[in-house]
Design a protein around this motif. Structure first.
Motif, mmCIF file in Angstrom:
data_model
loop_
_atom_site.group_PDB
_atom_site.id
_atom_site.type_symbol
_atom_site.label_atom_id
_atom_site.label_comp_id
_atom_site.label_asym_id
_atom_site.label_seq_id
_atom_site.Cartn_x
_atom_site.Cartn_y
_atom_site.Cartn_z
ATOM 1 N N PRO A 64 0.813 -1.228 0.000
ATOM 2 C CA PRO A 64 0.000 0.000 0.000
ATOM 3 C C PRO A 64 0.838 1.264 0.000
ATOM 4 O O PRO A 64 0.465 2.268 -0.630
ATOM 5 C CB PRO A 64 -0.819 -0.124 1.286
ATOM 6 N N ALA A 65 1.980 1.259 0.731
ATOM 7 C CA ALA A 65 2.818 2.463 0.808
ATOM 8 C C ALA A 65 3.503 2.764 -0.520
ATOM 9 O O ALA A 65 3.961 3.884 -0.739
ATOM 10 C CB ALA A 65 3.868 2.308 1.914
ATOM 11 N N ILE A 66 3.582 1.790 -1.412
ATOM 12 C CA ILE A 66 4.073 2.032 -2.774
ATOM 13 C C ILE A 66 2.915 2.420 -3.693
ATOM 14 O O ILE A 66 3.019 3.340 -4.508
ATOM 15 C CB ILE A 66 4.798 0.780 -3.320
ATOM 16 N N ALA A 67 1.777 1.713 -3.537
ATOM 17 C CA ALA A 67 0.651 1.878 -4.464
ATOM 18 C C ALA A 67 -0.031 3.234 -4.368
ATOM 19 O O ALA A 67 -0.724 3.645 -5.316
ATOM 20 C CB ALA A 67 -0.377 0.771 -4.236
ATOM 21 N N VAL A 68 0.139 3.956 -3.255
ATOM 22 C CA VAL A 68 -0.497 5.269 -3.146
ATOM 23 C C VAL A 68 0.092 6.274 -4.135
ATOM 24 O O VAL A 68 -0.427 7.397 -4.245
ATOM 25 C CB VAL A 68 -0.407 5.833 -1.704
ATOM 26 N N ILE A 69 1.123 5.878 -4.865
ATOM 27 C CA ILE A 69 1.665 6.765 -5.898
ATOM 28 C C ILE A 69 0.605 7.054 -6.951
ATOM 29 O O ILE A 69 0.637 8.097 -7.616
ATOM 30 C CB ILE A 69 2.936 6.156 -6.538
ATOM 31 N N TRP A 70 -0.374 6.160 -7.127
ATOM 32 C CA TRP A 70 -1.488 6.398 -8.058
ATOM 33 C C TRP A 70 -2.595 7.233 -7.405
ATOM 34 O O TRP A 70 -3.582 7.575 -8.056
ATOM 35 C CB TRP A 70 -2.080 5.074 -8.536
ATOM 36 N N GLY A 71 -2.467 7.509 -6.117
ATOM 37 C CA GLY A 71 -3.489 8.230 -5.371
ATOM 38 C C GLY A 71 -4.059 7.358 -4.275
ATOM 39 O O GLY A 71 -4.017 6.125 -4.357
ATOM 40 N N TRP A 72 -4.614 7.982 -3.246
ATOM 41 C CA TRP A 72 -5.095 7.196 -2.116
ATOM 42 C C TRP A 72 -6.439 6.530 -2.377
ATOM 43 O O TRP A 72 -6.754 5.501 -1.771
ATOM 44 C CB TRP A 72 -5.150 8.025 -0.840
ATOM 45 N N VAL A 73 -7.247 7.051 -3.296
ATOM 46 C CA VAL A 73 -8.563 6.449 -3.550
ATOM 47 C C VAL A 73 -8.453 5.033 -4.116
ATOM 48 O O VAL A 73 -9.083 4.098 -3.591
ATOM 49 C CB VAL A 73 -9.415 7.346 -4.472
ATOM 50 N N PRO A 74 -7.674 4.791 -5.197
ATOM 51 C CA PRO A 74 -7.573 3.418 -5.717
ATOM 52 C C PRO A 74 -7.035 2.438 -4.675
ATOM 53 O O PRO A 74 -7.543 1.317 -4.555
ATOM 54 C CB PRO A 74 -6.614 3.555 -6.903
ATOM 55 N N ALA A 75 -6.009 2.847 -3.922
ATOM 56 C CA ALA A 75 -5.436 1.965 -2.905
ATOM 57 C C ALA A 75 -6.460 1.647 -1.825
ATOM 58 O O ALA A 75 -6.613 0.490 -1.403
ATOM 59 C CB ALA A 75 -4.199 2.617 -2.293
ATOM 60 N N PHE A 76 -7.194 2.660 -1.392
ATOM 61 C CA PHE A 76 -8.210 2.484 -0.351
ATOM 62 C C PHE A 76 -9.303 1.526 -0.808
ATOM 63 O O PHE A 76 -9.686 0.595 -0.078
ATOM 64 C CB PHE A 76 -8.811 3.846 0.008
ATOM 65 N N LEU A 77 -9.822 1.719 -2.006
ATOM 66 C CA LEU A 77 -10.916 0.874 -2.503
ATOM 67 C C LEU A 77 -10.483 -0.582 -2.648
ATOM 68 O O LEU A 77 -11.224 -1.502 -2.281
ATOM 69 C CB LEU A 77 -11.432 1.418 -3.840
ATOM 70 N N TRP A 78 -9.288 -0.815 -3.180
ATOM 71 C CA TRP A 78 -8.817 -2.187 -3.374
ATOM 72 C C TRP A 78 -8.567 -2.864 -2.032
ATOM 73 O O TRP A 78 -8.920 -4.038 -1.842
ATOM 74 C CB TRP A 78 -7.572 -2.202 -4.236
ATOM 75 N N VAL A 79 -8.017 -2.145 -1.058
ATOM 76 C CA VAL A 79 -7.770 -2.725 0.260
ATOM 77 C C VAL A 79 -9.092 -3.097 0.934
ATOM 78 O O VAL A 79 -9.254 -4.218 1.444
ATOM 79 C CB VAL A 79 -6.959 -1.755 1.154
ATOM 80 N N VAL A 80 -10.058 -2.201 0.932
ATOM 81 C CA VAL A 80 -11.320 -2.450 1.644
ATOM 82 C C VAL A 80 -12.142 -3.549 0.964
ATOM 83 O O VAL A 80 -12.532 -4.541 1.607
ATOM 84 C CB VAL A 80 -12.147 -1.151 1.763
#
Length: 557
Positions: free
Chosen positions: A74-90
């Motif tokens: 997740p700490a790498i993937a937020v480079i695309w923005g926090w929304v995509p990372a948040f949605l995929w994690v949840v």
């Protein structure tokens, strides 16, 4: 946007997922039976097969699967923005990871605690099993070699973490005796263990430990890696109740306390998310969000390594089959909450967008360092915790989970060699000590094969995400075939299976092109091997599903 809202939305959704969706999956799909005699009771030996309290087993399972990956990804993937990372994690946690993890435990539990690789032979066929075992071996090789490199780097960068990290082993050995021999109650043991761990964290900055820059011709990093593998080898041979279970259990409690502190700091300080919701100013060379997001965040959304742990060690310790819901699905919820905390730390822990962009200068930046730095800032601003203590706390969290993953990973790698020994009738390989030496030897060969610093495991790390997600898809494949044979609804595992296979194969093709352009022929060849295995096993599984459906249709009428 304020981080408090993101935290409440994420934790609230995962809580509802556990209360309602996991109950439906457990009762209507897997049909967990409290009266089923589990392998832990059927084959109890006091070493690997040990009926275990579900809370202790949850601690083992959760901390074994967590590792550093739900922080790194997740700490790498937020480079695309926090929304995509948040949605995929949840949503990945609720509809993918929980179903996958509980399903792997259930499938193994119903088949004498066979690993998911060995189970493939019974469910799909011997050719699929052979390919599956290769994929499993590669994942374990990557995890063990790379986590050793990551831990050694953190121990060098934060010498204040050395005392609490190694001291936790001695605490776990004492806790193991207290729990196994039932000298005092679990609640008292838990309190004493947590107090001891946090006392070590408090003492860490006062007693920093560093190895010599060079010793016996090896760097400090190389020596730490060797020490880690010596420890992991010993730990993998000890009875699970002696070190593996208590260390994982007490680490699980420590993590939740750490998460509570971090989330409490968010509630008190109310930091704003300085990172962009959708990053439109990506650094040059950043790959496409689809499909790379879904392989960059593996642990924390869904991870094939969880299936190895669930079917490799957790199923051998399951007291009641119904415990699979709490241990497996809630274990996934715990990891999802860690990934959510990572997203918040990496996106709200920096004062300005410019500070955040200074860290995320290229794809692959961020990782544990962004989590530690951002999380420490939030802890300091929220609850006034000293910066060095905060950094030590978060570093110890990351290192302890990576370490417990190594413990379990090396034990699983030993099981793989023992299974190969059984398949090919090599009796010497079926013994624990030789199999462990082979497991350690292959890891060290990878680690030191490319240089004396021991970081050779990073060579194949670029393929970890895709290989790991392929493994998750293949585990769901085995579960799906079992459900079809039992005449139960299979869409709840089939849809995640198809999605993962599509994303994994696309990611492998994109990486294949990149390796070719870079003339990296080693990874190019390895990518082809994994790609062929993925397509081959998928085709065999599809054929098996069609055949089983036809057989059931004939039986019914």
């Amino acid at each position: 946007m304020n981080a408090i809202l993101l935290m409440l939305l994420g934790l609230g959704a995962m809580f509802l997922g556990y209360v309602f969706y996991s109950k439906f999956i457990a009762e209507k799909i897997y049909k967990l039976d409290p009266n089923f005699k589990t392998p832990a009771h059927e084959f109890e030996d006091g070493v690997d097969f040990v009926p275990t309290n579900k809370y202790v087993l949850w601690g083992h399972h959760f901390t074994s699967v967590a590792g550093a990956a739900p922080i790194i990804g997740p700490a790498i993937a937020v480079i695309w923005g926090w929304v995509p990372a948040f949605l995929w994690v949840v949503f990945g946690t609720i509809f993918f990871a929980g179903v996958h993890d509980a399903g792997a435990i259930w499938a193994s539990n119903r088949n004498k605690a066979k690993s998911i690789g060995a189970l493939t032979d019974d469910v799909v066929g011997s050719r699929a099993r052979s390919l599956f075992m290769i994929v499993i071996f590669l994942v374990l090789l990557m995890v063990n070699a790379v986590f050793a490199t990551a831990i050694s780097g953190l121990l060098i960068k934060f010498p204040s973490s050395v005392v609490p990290v190694w001291g936790a082993i001695f605490v776990a050995l004492i806790i193991g005796q207290l729990i196994f021999r039932k000298w005092i109650g679990l609640g008292t043991v838990s309190i004493l263990g947590v107090i001891a761990l946090y006392a070590l964290i408090w003492a860490g900055p006062s007693f920093p430990v560093s190895l010599p820059d060079t010793f016996m011709g090896l760097s400090d990093k190389a020596n730490w890696i060797i020490l880690l593998f010596v420890y992991a080898a010993i730990a993998s041979l000890l009875p699970v109740w002696m070190l593996l279970q208590p260390r994982d259990y007490i680490n699980g409690l420590q993590l939740f306390i750490g998460l509570i502190l971090l989330y409490a700091a968010v509630l008190i300080s109310g930091p704003e998310l300085t990172a962009p919701a959708f990053n439109t100013d990506l650094p040059e060379g950043t790959p496409s969000i689809v499909p790379l997001l879904f392989v960059t965040i593996a642990c924390g959304a869904i991870s094939g390594f969880h299936g190895l742990v669930g079917s490799g060690t957790t199923s051998k310790q399951l007291d009641k089959e119904t415990d699979a819901r709490f241990v497996g699905y809630f274990g996934a919820i715990g990891e999802g909450s860690l990934s959510l905390a990572t997203i918040i730390a990496a996106c709200a822990g920096f004062a300005t967008l410019a500070d955040w962009q200074a860290v995320y200068t290229s794809f692959g930046q961020g990782g544990v360092a962004a989590f530690v730095e951002g999380g420490a800032n939030i802890l300091q601003n929220g609850i006034g915790l000293d910066t060095e203590i905060s950094q030590t706390l978060l570093t110890v969290m990351a290192v302890l989970f990576a370490g417990t993953t190594m413990d379990t990973g090396l034990r699983l790698q030993r099981y793989i060699f023992q299974e190969w020994g059984a398949i090919y009738n090599l009796k010497w390989m079926q013994k624990a000590a030789p199999a462990t030496l082979l497991a350690v030897g292959t890891c060290l060969l990878l680690a030191f094969g490319a240089g004396a610093d021991g970081s050779g495991g990073m060579l194949i790390w670029p393929l970890f995400g895709t290989t790991n997600q392929l493994l998750a898809g293949l585990t769901l494949m085995v579960i799906t075939v079992m459900l079809i044979r039992l005449g139960r609804p299979s869409y709840y595992t089939l849809i995640p299976l198809v999605f993962l296979l599509i994303m994994t194969i696309l990611a492998l093709l994109i990486q294949l092109k990149g390796f070719y352009n870079d003339a990296n022929w080693f990874l190019f060849g390895l990518d082809i091997v994994i790609l062929v295995a993925a397509i081959w096993i998928a085709l065999e599984a599809a054929a098996t599903m069609v055949r089983v459906r036809k057989e059931r249709t004939v039986e019914q009428g």
